[in-house]
Design an enzyme around this catalytic site. Sequence first.
Site, short mmCIF file in Angstrom:
data_model
loop_
_atom_site.label_atom_id
_atom_site.label_comp_id
_atom_site.label_asym_id
_atom_site.label_seq_id
_atom_site.Cartn_x
_atom_site.Cartn_y
_atom_site.Cartn_z
N ASN A 9 0.88 -1.17 0.00
CA ASN A 9 0.00 0.00 0.00
C ASN A 9 0.92 1.22 0.00
OD1 ASN A 9 -1.76 2.07 0.47
ND2 ASN A 9 -2.41 1.37 2.51
N TRP A 10 0.99 1.86 -1.14
CA TRP A 10 1.93 2.97 -1.29
C TRP A 10 1.45 4.25 -0.61
CZ3 TRP A 10 4.42 3.20 -6.86
CH2 TRP A 10 5.13 2.01 -7.09
N LYS A 11 0.19 4.26 -0.20
CA LYS A 11 -0.39 5.45 0.45
C LYS A 11 -0.12 6.70 -0.39
CE LYS A 11 -0.11 3.08 4.84
NZ LYS A 11 0.00 3.14 6.28
N HIS A 95 -9.67 1.34 5.03
CA HIS A 95 -8.38 1.49 5.71
C HIS A 95 -8.54 2.43 6.90
CE1 HIS A 95 -4.20 2.46 6.50
NE2 HIS A 95 -3.87 1.37 5.80
N GLU A 97 -6.77 4.72 7.96
CA GLU A 97 -6.47 6.13 7.67
C GLU A 97 -7.69 6.80 7.02
OE1 GLU A 97 -2.78 5.30 5.67
OE2 GLU A 97 -1.88 4.80 7.61
N GLU A 171 -5.41 -4.92 10.46
CA GLU A 171 -4.40 -3.89 10.66
C GLU A 171 -4.67 -3.19 11.99
OE1 GLU A 171 -2.43 -2.66 6.72
OE2 GLU A 171 -4.10 -1.31 7.07
N GLY A 177 2.57 2.14 10.97
CA GLY A 177 3.54 3.23 10.90
C GLY A 177 4.24 3.53 12.21
N SER A 216 3.42 -2.21 10.34
CA SER A 216 4.86 -2.28 10.61
C SER A 216 5.46 -3.64 10.25
CB SER A 216 5.15 -1.94 12.08
OG SER A 216 4.79 -0.59 12.34
N GLY A 237 2.95 -1.27 4.22
CA GLY A 237 3.06 0.16 3.93
C GLY A 237 4.51 0.53 3.64
P1 13P Z 1 3.08 0.30 7.63
O1 13P Z 1 3.57 -1.01 7.06
O2 13P Z 1 3.84 1.50 7.15
O3 13P Z 1 2.94 0.23 9.12
O4 13P Z 1 1.59 0.52 7.05
C1 13P Z 1 0.69 -0.53 7.14
C2 13P Z 1 -0.52 -0.18 6.40
O5 13P Z 1 -1.26 0.72 6.78
C3 13P Z 1 -0.81 -0.91 5.16
O6 13P Z 1 -2.09 -0.64 4.69
#
Ligand code: 13P
Length: 266
Positions: A9-11, A95, A97, A171, A177, A216, A237
């Site tokens: 997930n490149w966000k 998600h 976020e 998640e 993160g 993470s 992520g």
């Molecule tokens: P991280 O791997 O940066 O913690 O992010 C996880 C995530 O939100 C994947 O959708």
Amino acid sequence: MRKKLVVGNWKLHGSLVENEKLLDEIATQLKDLRNIDCGVCLPYPYLFQAQRKLANTSILWGAQNVSQFLAGAYTSSVSAKMIADFGCSFAIVGHSERRSYSHESNQKAVIRIKRAVDAGITPIYCVGETLAEYGLGQTKKIIEAQILAIFGLDAITLSRAKAVGLVVAYEPVWAIGTGHAAQPAQAQMVHHFIRALIAQHDADFAEKVRIIYGGSLTPVNACSLLIMPDIDGGLVGHSALNALTFKAICEMAAHTHELCEGISCD
Ligand code: 13P
């Protein structure tokens, strides 16, 4: 036996120039991996680029969300049909976020699931508790509400969800993160709980559904998580923004038993 799935997930990362390089590197690094599905979910403007770069590779691509609307006066929305036009296999839905910054509820998330599956796209439905909920011992209660929302969908949509292989991503919000992934035993407990909830409605679906872990995930902790019986892969992520770390996680998922045997689960 469920095939493992690892999705990056490149966000909100990337540019035309950076993606050109990263997609090339990922395609090269992952080209010999077998017995696993790997993919990347990019920001909408780059889906065309992903389609162009990945079309002749085994790597799948997808969007990070999908509109709850089909079409019409919904400024800034992107429909399931539109992302299907760009060859997307996946759409991330719900998600944390999106839940926290855009107030997306379980109800809206499941409408997005419906839109995705109606367009033949596999939703990756994210669930997970916040740190406060975790601290209050409410993990199961939160997850239960998130999972049971799926079963409010009509029978035709549910059968389409099964047909396209709906994915659940656990998640824990406190792990995203932060550098603090869930402990393997704790994640396994939640994944098992999710599968059992699904089994109450559809035992066959529960056996087949891929429940992947996100939060993470790194090459350092991936083995201990991916070897758990109900963890069917990862939603990655930060570590997905580097082809080598992403490859390392995909490789561990593809060869869990050879590569991860003897790794501590604590
Ligand atoms: P991280 O791997 O940066 O913690 O992010 C996880 C995530 O939100 C994947 O959708």
